[in-house]
Design a protein around this motif. Structure first.
Motif, PDB file in Angstrom:
ATOM      1  N   HIS A 168       0.919  -1.296   0.211  1.00 37.41           N
ATOM      2  CA  HIS A 168       0.085  -0.083   0.084  1.00 37.41           C
ATOM      3  C   HIS A 168       0.867   1.299   0.034  1.00 37.41           C
ATOM      4  O   HIS A 168       1.728   1.452   0.946  1.00 37.41           O
ATOM      5  N   GLU A 171       3.055   0.640  -4.782  1.00 30.79           N
ATOM      6  CA  GLU A 171       2.720  -0.525  -5.600  1.00 30.79           C
ATOM      7  C   GLU A 171       3.753  -0.390  -6.769  1.00 30.79           C
ATOM      8  O   GLU A 171       4.092   0.573  -7.228  1.00 30.79           O
ATOM      9  N   LEU A 195      -1.874  -5.326  -3.849  1.00 35.84           N
ATOM     10  CA  LEU A 195      -0.891  -4.209  -3.948  1.00 35.84           C
ATOM     11  C   LEU A 195       0.344  -4.709  -4.292  1.00 35.84           C
ATOM     12  O   LEU A 195       1.109  -3.908  -4.635  1.00 35.84           O
ATOM     13  N   GLY A 492      -4.843  -1.866  -5.897  1.00 27.29           N
ATOM     14  CA  GLY A 492      -4.874  -3.191  -5.553  1.00 27.29           C
ATOM     15  C   GLY A 492      -5.732  -3.907  -6.563  1.00 27.29           C
ATOM     16  O   GLY A 492      -5.637  -5.314  -6.372  1.00 27.29           O
TER      17      GLY A 492
END
Length: 712
Positions: A168, A171, A195, A492
């Motif tokens: 997070h 990425e 992620l 994500g």
């Protein structure tokens, strides 16, 4: 069917040669540059077959499209499964085949195993190689599928692997490995790509870069668990493969049922620039691709967080319109019980305690200013502290008798339950039907863990992905003009499965421009720039606490779907004017930025970054040169401009950023002085691409935009 037939598929600058005479299933013999007219290729097939060696099988195994142990394959199999507790060793053999110039369809069956495979191998107009595999249970009893992989051979020159990892707020960080004998596998077990997921798994020549080096890469177009792998066997065969990662008993086919594996799409190129361009071109030719100008967007999250106050938001909207914003998006906090991130998810009703007159006063004000209105949802999630969870606890994904570990104080709704799916559709449709909403920011803020159906305990990731796709499709059917962003804790859930149903992705929750340079560069290997949300953050980054100038923040975001994630309501006149000028610059260039070819220069100094977008006709281009840290050279060396027409002549001039305000202790460069004086230098595209111009001296974490225009 002629068992000796060799097929030559061509399209989009790509050739694929497939030998259908190999035992069992067809085999790809060649995949790469267009070979032109070749005539009969039977001799090439003969010359490509593996040879018998000491200690080996009497009939050596060939790497086929779905390699099988029953034909001697001893690497990773293309298909695994069980029937009534017994391992499957299928011996699928081609029974029917047809071909056009760019597509091969074949059917293979094993009556003893009770299985039939239908496959479509195609070369798209963009030059991508796509595999679609469908497996049907033709036996009398249920059959569990363990895996079904699409396999793509890579040449012997492939000795290095590139993929990405991350977390997070960071990425898609690149990582490289040497390709040695054995298997390198990447898996996502997060219920979404994740992620840390790799968008592409690439294998290429030593030190292949953006401008040079042959490279092949594969992507799995699926929004759930998946696997990518690259493997080299002791016999010298090497391949990349992609498929869904299936949990135990997740796919149990009853007699007559079919499992459709996710599309696997693969690209080849000389350099990553060209490899990415094939993916971008493919996205731009899809019927659902957004073709109107991408509206400059202000999202309210980092401006107000959960503090939803009508007067504050209308002041923010006024300022947004003043600087040229075209879409105003209200983020998390508008619905019942949602004063922080601990409660309310699932209760998709406007909170009358915060919005006593509903959302219409804000929406009407935004629309009166000429902007579109957008709204945040997180439809797949549920807080245990919500009316929905109290009424339907069995709608939460969970192992029998207990909830999975909590993340962000929330759990995951089981959309595979028809009643849960109907409820979410009804609630979202009601909000959209009652209000003038042009855009949804669709969030997904946690990984799936212990993703099982309450009561039965059956794995539910696969069915939830399909339910998500149906939900997106139905909302688009009911609201054809609606645009949807895929956000999942930022980046994500970035894949071509979700992008087939949405209109952009939120690239990352981190909008620190220094971090974004890497995140955007490697997300762009797959995703076209007009589909990547790139926003100007505040002076101090929400996620890193680093401070950056407005020109650096604005220049870093200018190539994508532009926006602002910043409380601009109280900007002074100077900052207001400067922000407006950057938005106007983007709007002047976005017709080119959102249709052109993305290029990155391979520069020897890691502190120097040169990227840009070149128009399809190569008459104009916009580049950004950034110094990310102190350079080893002072002044720095030359910067080159890839992607231009080598036979054309171009002017080179500053377009915005640090060059217009030299404060790094340097005199202006001659080419800059000439451009600012109205007589820019004229150089050939070949010189600009191979030698370039002297880079300006910048402070670390400064950018300058440079425009290159062809001389008529």
């Amino acid at each position: 069917m002629d068992s000796s037939t060799v097929f030559h598929l061509t399209n989009g600058g790509t050739s694929v040669i497939i030998d259908a005479s190999s035992a069992g299933l067809p085999a790809i013999l060649y995949w790469g540059e267009d070979l032109g007219e070749q005539g009969s290729l039977e001799d090439f097939a003969t010359a490509s077959r593996p040879q018998r060696v000491s200690g080996g099988l009497d009939t050596p195994a060939q790497l086929t499209l779905v390699p099988q142990e029953s034909f001697g394959w001893q690497g990773t199999p293309g298909l695994t499964g069980t029937r009534e507790g017994l391992a499957l060793f299928p011996r699928l053999t081609t029974t029917d085949m047809s071909s056009t110039g760019s597509e091969l369809r074949f059917t293979a069956a094993d009556p003893g195993a009770g299985l039939r495979l239908n496959a479509i191998i195609s070369v798209t107009g963009a030059g991508l190689l796509r595999q679609r595999l469908h497996l049907t249970n033709e036996g009398p009893t249920p059959c569990e599928i363990g895996s079904l992989l699409a396999v793509f051979p890579v040449p012997s020159s492939a000795v290095e692997i590139l993929d990405t990892t991350g977390r997070h707020l960071r990425e898609r960080s690149p990582q490289r490995h040497t390709l040695t004998t054995g298997t390198y596998r990447r898996e996502s077990r997060r219920g979404r790509p994740g992620l840390d997921a790799t968008l592409l798994l690439a294998a290429g020549e030593t030190a292949f870069g953006f401008e040079s080096g042959q490279v092949h890469a594969v992507h799995c177009a699926w929004s759930g668990n998946h696997q990518l792998l690259v493997e080299k066997t002791p016999t010298g065969a090497a391949f990349i493969a992609a498929g869904e990662l299936l949990l135990p008993r997740e796919i149990v086919l009853e007699p007559g049922e079919t499992y459709a594996a996710p599309d696997a799409l693969a690209s080849w190129a000389n350099g990553l620039n060209q490899l990415a361009q094939r993916f971008h071109q493919e996205q731009r030719t899809r019927p659902s691709h957004p073709h109107r100008a991408r509206p400059v967007t202000l999202n309210t999250w980092e401006a107000v967080y959960f503090d939803h106050d009508l007067s504050r938001l209308t002041r923010l909207a006024d300022q947004a319109a003043r600087v040229g914003i075209e879409r105003f998006v209200l983020d998390d906090g508008w619905f019942r019980g949602r004063r922080d991130d601990t409660a309310g998810l699932g209760d998709w009703f406007v909170d009358d305690g915060v919005w006593p007159d509903g959302l219409d006063p804000l929406i009407d004000h935004v629309r009166s200013l000429g902007m579109e209105f957008g709204l945040w949802f997180e439809p797949e999630m549920i807080n245990p502290d919500s009316d929905l969870a109290r009424e339907h606890p069995d709608w939460i994904l969970q192992a029998a008798g207990r909830l999975p570990p909590s993340a962000r104080q929330q759990q995951v709704l089981n959309l595979a339950i028809p009643e849960a799916w109907d409820y979410i559709l009804e609630r979202m449709d009601a909000i959209l039907a009652a209000h003038d909403i042009a855009y949804i920011k669709w969030d997904h803020n946690r990984d799936l863990m212990e993703a099982a159906t309450a009561g039965s305990g059956g794995a539910a990731v696969h069915r939830n992905v399909l339910a998500l796709y149906r939900l997106l499709d139905e909302l688009k059917r009911r609201h054809p003009a609606l645009e949807i962003e895929s956000c999942a804790s930022g980046g994500g859930r970035v894949d071509l499965g979700i992008l087939a149903r949405t209109d952009r992705i939120w690239t990352s929750d981190c909008i620190d421009p220094l971090e974004r340079l890497v995140i955007q560069k490697y997300t762009g290997l797959l995703v076209a720039p007009e589909l990547m949300g790139m926003h100007i953050g505040g002076p101090v980054s929400h996620s890193t606490h680093r401070a950056h100038s407005l020109p650096f923040r604005a220049a870093t975001a200018v190539f994508g779907h532009y926006g602002v994630e910043w409380d601009i309501a109280d900007l002074d006149e100077q900052d207001t004017a400067e922000l407006a000028s950057w938005i106007a610059l983007h709007q002047r260039w976005r017709g080119l930025l959102h249709t052109g070819q993305v290029v990155h220069a391979d520069l020897p100094d890691p502190a120097m970054d040169l990227r840009g977008i070149v128009g399809q006709d190569r008459t104009a281009a916009l580049f950004a040169y950034t110094l990310t840290g102190s350079s080893a050279s002072y002044p720095p060396g030359r910067i080159r401009f890839p992607g231009l027409d080598p036979t054309a002549r171009y002017t080179v001039a500053p377009a915005g950023g640090a060059l217009e305000h030299p404060d790094a202790g340097q005199s202006r460069l001659d080419w800059v002085e000439a451009a600012l004086g109205g007589t820019p230098l004229v150089l050939s595209g070949r010189l600009l691409g191979s030698s370039g111009v002297q880079a300006p001296v910048l402070f670390p974490e400064q950018s300058v935009l440079i425009e290159v225009r062809q001389v008529p």
